[in-house]
Design a protein around this motif. Structure first.
Motif, PDB file in Angstrom:
ATOM      1  N   VAL A   1       0.858  -1.169   0.000  1.00 26.62           N
ATOM      2  CA  VAL A   1       0.000   0.000   0.000  1.00 26.62           C
ATOM      3  C   VAL A   1       0.903   1.230   0.000  1.00 26.62           C
ATOM      4  N   ASN A   2       1.067   1.851  -1.156  1.00 29.93           N
ATOM      5  CA  ASN A   2       1.966   2.981  -1.287  1.00 29.93           C
ATOM      6  C   ASN A   2       1.206   4.297  -1.320  1.00 29.93           C
ATOM      7  N   ILE A   3       1.646   5.236  -0.510  1.00 28.18           N
ATOM      8  CA  ILE A   3       1.101   6.579  -0.524  1.00 28.18           C
ATOM      9  C   ILE A   3       2.145   7.466  -1.177  1.00 28.18           C
ATOM     10  N   GLU A   4       1.735   8.272  -2.127  1.00 26.93           N
ATOM     11  CA  GLU A   4       2.665   9.150  -2.813  1.00 26.93           C
ATOM     12  C   GLU A   4       3.296  10.120  -1.815  1.00 26.93           C
ATOM     13  N   VAL A   5       4.611  10.327  -1.940  1.00 27.28           N
ATOM     14  CA  VAL A   5       5.313  11.277  -1.086  1.00 27.28           C
ATOM     15  C   VAL A   5       5.092  12.668  -1.659  1.00 27.28           C
ATOM     16  N   ASP A   6       4.504  13.568  -0.877  1.00 30.73           N
ATOM     17  CA  ASP A   6       4.189  14.903  -1.378  1.00 30.73           C
ATOM     18  C   ASP A   6       5.457  15.703  -1.639  1.00 30.73           C
ATOM     19  N   GLU A   7       5.321  16.766  -2.420  1.00 29.16           N
ATOM     20  CA  GLU A   7       6.483  17.555  -2.840  1.00 29.16           C
ATOM     21  C   GLU A   7       7.221  18.173  -1.655  1.00 29.16           C
ATOM     22  N   GLU A   8       6.483  18.638  -0.662  1.00 29.58           N
ATOM     23  CA  GLU A   8       7.133  19.234   0.509  1.00 29.58           C
ATOM     24  C   GLU A   8       8.021  18.222   1.220  1.00 29.58           C
ATOM     25  N   SER A   9       7.503  16.994   1.391  1.00 34.27           N
ATOM     26  CA  SER A   9       8.302  15.953   2.047  1.00 34.27           C
ATOM     27  C   SER A   9       9.485  15.550   1.188  1.00 34.27           C
ATOM     28  N   GLN A  10       9.296  15.503  -0.136  1.00 37.73           N
ATOM     29  CA  GLN A  10      10.401  15.178  -1.033  1.00 37.73           C
ATOM     30  C   GLN A  10      11.513  16.198  -0.900  1.00 37.73           C
ATOM     31  N   THR A  11      11.152  17.456  -0.754  1.00 33.01           N
ATOM     32  CA  THR A  11      12.151  18.514  -0.596  1.00 33.01           C
ATOM     33  C   THR A  11      12.938  18.321   0.696  1.00 33.01           C
ATOM     34  N   VAL A  12      12.240  17.966   1.770  1.00 34.77           N
ATOM     35  CA  VAL A  12      12.907  17.727   3.052  1.00 34.77           C
ATOM     36  C   VAL A  12      13.822  16.509   2.953  1.00 34.77           C
ATOM     37  N   ILE A  13      13.312  15.429   2.366  1.00 39.75           N
ATOM     38  CA  ILE A  13      14.089  14.193   2.245  1.00 39.75           C
ATOM     39  C   ILE A  13      15.364  14.422   1.442  1.00 39.75           C
ATOM     40  N   ALA A  14      15.285  15.281   0.418  1.00 38.49           N
ATOM     41  CA  ALA A  14      16.450  15.557  -0.434  1.00 38.49           C
ATOM     42  C   ALA A  14      17.589  16.201   0.345  1.00 38.49           C
ATOM     43  N   ARG A  15      17.280  16.821   1.484  1.00 41.76           N
ATOM     44  CA  ARG A  15      18.315  17.471   2.292  1.00 41.76           C
ATOM     45  C   ARG A  15      19.014  16.501   3.240  1.00 41.76           C
ATOM     46  N   ILE A  16      18.506  15.273   3.340  1.00 42.50           N
ATOM     47  CA  ILE A  16      19.101  14.278   4.234  1.00 42.50           C
ATOM     48  C   ILE A  16      20.308  13.638   3.552  1.00 42.50           C
ATOM     49  N   GLY A  17      21.468  13.765   4.159  1.00 38.85           N
ATOM     50  CA  GLY A  17      22.685  13.228   3.552  1.00 38.85           C
ATOM     51  C   GLY A  17      22.880  11.743   3.773  1.00 38.85           C
ATOM     52  N   ASN A  18      22.375  11.220   4.889  1.00 38.94           N
ATOM     53  CA  ASN A  18      22.525   9.805   5.222  1.00 38.94           C
ATOM     54  C   ASN A  18      21.531   8.977   4.404  1.00 38.94           C
ATOM     55  N   LYS A  19      22.036   8.066   3.555  1.00 37.79           N
ATOM     56  CA  LYS A  19      21.162   7.298   2.660  1.00 37.79           C
ATOM     57  C   LYS A  19      20.151   6.451   3.424  1.00 37.79           C
ATOM     58  N   LYS A  20      20.593   5.787   4.488  1.00 41.40           N
ATOM     59  CA  LYS A  20      19.674   4.951   5.258  1.00 41.40           C
ATOM     60  C   LYS A  20      18.602   5.807   5.935  1.00 41.40           C
ATOM     61  N   ALA A  21      18.977   7.019   6.326  1.00 37.08           N
ATOM     62  CA  ALA A  21      17.995   7.921   6.914  1.00 37.08           C
ATOM     63  C   ALA A  21      16.994   8.370   5.854  1.00 37.08           C
ATOM     64  N   ARG A  22      17.465   8.586   4.609  1.00 36.17           N
ATOM     65  CA  ARG A  22      16.550   8.939   3.520  1.00 36.17           C
ATOM     66  C   ARG A  22      15.566   7.809   3.264  1.00 36.17           C
ATOM     67  N   ASP A  23      16.076   6.585   3.230  1.00 32.09           N
ATOM     68  CA  ASP A  23      15.209   5.422   3.001  1.00 32.09           C
ATOM     69  C   ASP A  23      14.162   5.297   4.108  1.00 32.09           C
ATOM     70  N   GLN A  24      14.583   5.519   5.354  1.00 32.25           N
ATOM     71  CA  GLN A  24      13.642   5.439   6.483  1.00 32.25           C
ATOM     72  C   GLN A  24      12.602   6.544   6.389  1.00 32.25           C
ATOM     73  N   ALA A  25      13.029   7.741   5.972  1.00 26.85           N
ATOM     74  CA  ALA A  25      12.103   8.864   5.829  1.00 26.85           C
ATOM     75  C   ALA A  25      11.060   8.581   4.758  1.00 26.85           C
ATOM     76  N   ILE A  26      11.493   8.006   3.644  1.00 21.38           N
ATOM     77  CA  ILE A  26      10.561   7.664   2.566  1.00 21.38           C
ATOM     78  C   ILE A  26       9.547   6.643   3.055  1.00 21.38           C
ATOM     79  N   ALA A  27      10.028   5.627   3.809  1.00 19.10           N
ATOM     80  CA  ALA A  27       9.127   4.599   4.339  1.00 19.10           C
ATOM     81  C   ALA A  27       8.099   5.215   5.282  1.00 19.10           C
ATOM     82  N   LEU A  28       8.522   6.146   6.120  1.00 17.23           N
ATOM     83  CA  LEU A  28       7.600   6.797   7.048  1.00 17.23           C
ATOM     84  C   LEU A  28       6.568   7.642   6.302  1.00 17.23           C
ATOM     85  N   CYS A  29       7.017   8.327   5.258  1.00 19.58           N
ATOM     86  CA  CYS A  29       6.095   9.145   4.465  1.00 19.58           C
ATOM     87  C   CYS A  29       5.058   8.266   3.773  1.00 19.58           C
TER      88      CYS A  29
END
Length: 216
Positions: A101-129
């Motif tokens: 069940v995938n929910i699209e990540v909104d543009e605001e969250s994508q912008t925030v995620i793009a600022r995360i330098g740690n790849k595993k943290a980015r992956d976790q952020a995407i999963a939470l979104c």
């Protein structure tokens, strides 16, 4: 009906059960498993958007019942009953594909995620979104509640526990991870970095030197 105590280990797994699966239909726990799968989805829908899975299960159930309504099962011969469930030595391959069940990540969250330098943290952020957890985290923390008290990543549950109690240091967080989750120094250090990147970038926490504190 076969009870869940005597059913296979996948009993009630909403992502596994399917009315269209030949493997599921051949299982003696088929009817009860179908009911348990839907009950599971209904129970977690307040935490996660599972409308797609619920709709798919209900549609498949209606189709299955319609197909069998016109074909009554012949009465069993005297002395004939359900066969005993045999213990399987080789796992049965699941034929149905798991539907996420995938929910699209909104543009605001994508912008925030793009600022995360740690790849595993980015992956976790995407999963939470995609699990629709970011807004839940904000609301829970604002109400002085741990958003991961009942489910979710253990390392974030520990982080939020400390955050709700006041400022804490990286060292204190690492020690809690090792104590609560029985992790090694390496695992505690890597997850400390993930939590720091995720929680500070989204504004849940702020850093002052080596100390975490509640974000703005």
């Amino acid at each position: 009906m076969v009870t869940d105590e005597k059913a296979p280990g996948c009993f009630g797994a909403a992502s596994v059960f399917s009315h269209d699966s030949k493997v599921c239909r051949a299982c003696l726990a088929f009817e009860g498993c179908g009911q348990a799968s839907i009950a599971t989805l209904e129970r977690i829908q307040s935490m996660m958007d599972v409308r797609d899975l619920l709709k798919r299960h209900e549609k498949a159930k209606a189709k299955f019942e319609a197909e069998h309504a016109a074909a009554p099962v012949p009465p069993a011969a005297e002395g004939e009953g359900l066969p005993e469930r045999q213990e399987r030595e080789v796992p049965v391959e699941r034929k149905t594909r798991m539907t996420a069940v995938n929910i699209e990540v909104d543009e605001e969250s994508q912008t925030v995620i793009a600022r995360i330098g740690n790849k595993k943290a980015r992956d976790q952020a995407i999963a939470l979104c995609k699990a629709n957890m970011i807004d839940h985290m904000r609301a829970a923390l604002a109400s002085n509640e741990n958003p991961f008290a009942e489910r979710g990543p253990g390392f974030l549950r520990v982080f939020c526990d400390l955050l709700l109690c006041g400022p804490f240091t990286r060292s204190q967080y690492r020690e809690r991870l090792k104590a609560d989750l029985s992790w090694s120094d390496g695992s505690a250090n890597s997850h400390c970095a993930i939590a720091q990147a995720l929680m500070t970038t989204f504004g849940f926490a702020a850093m002052s030197g080596e100390t975490f504190q509640t974000g703005a």
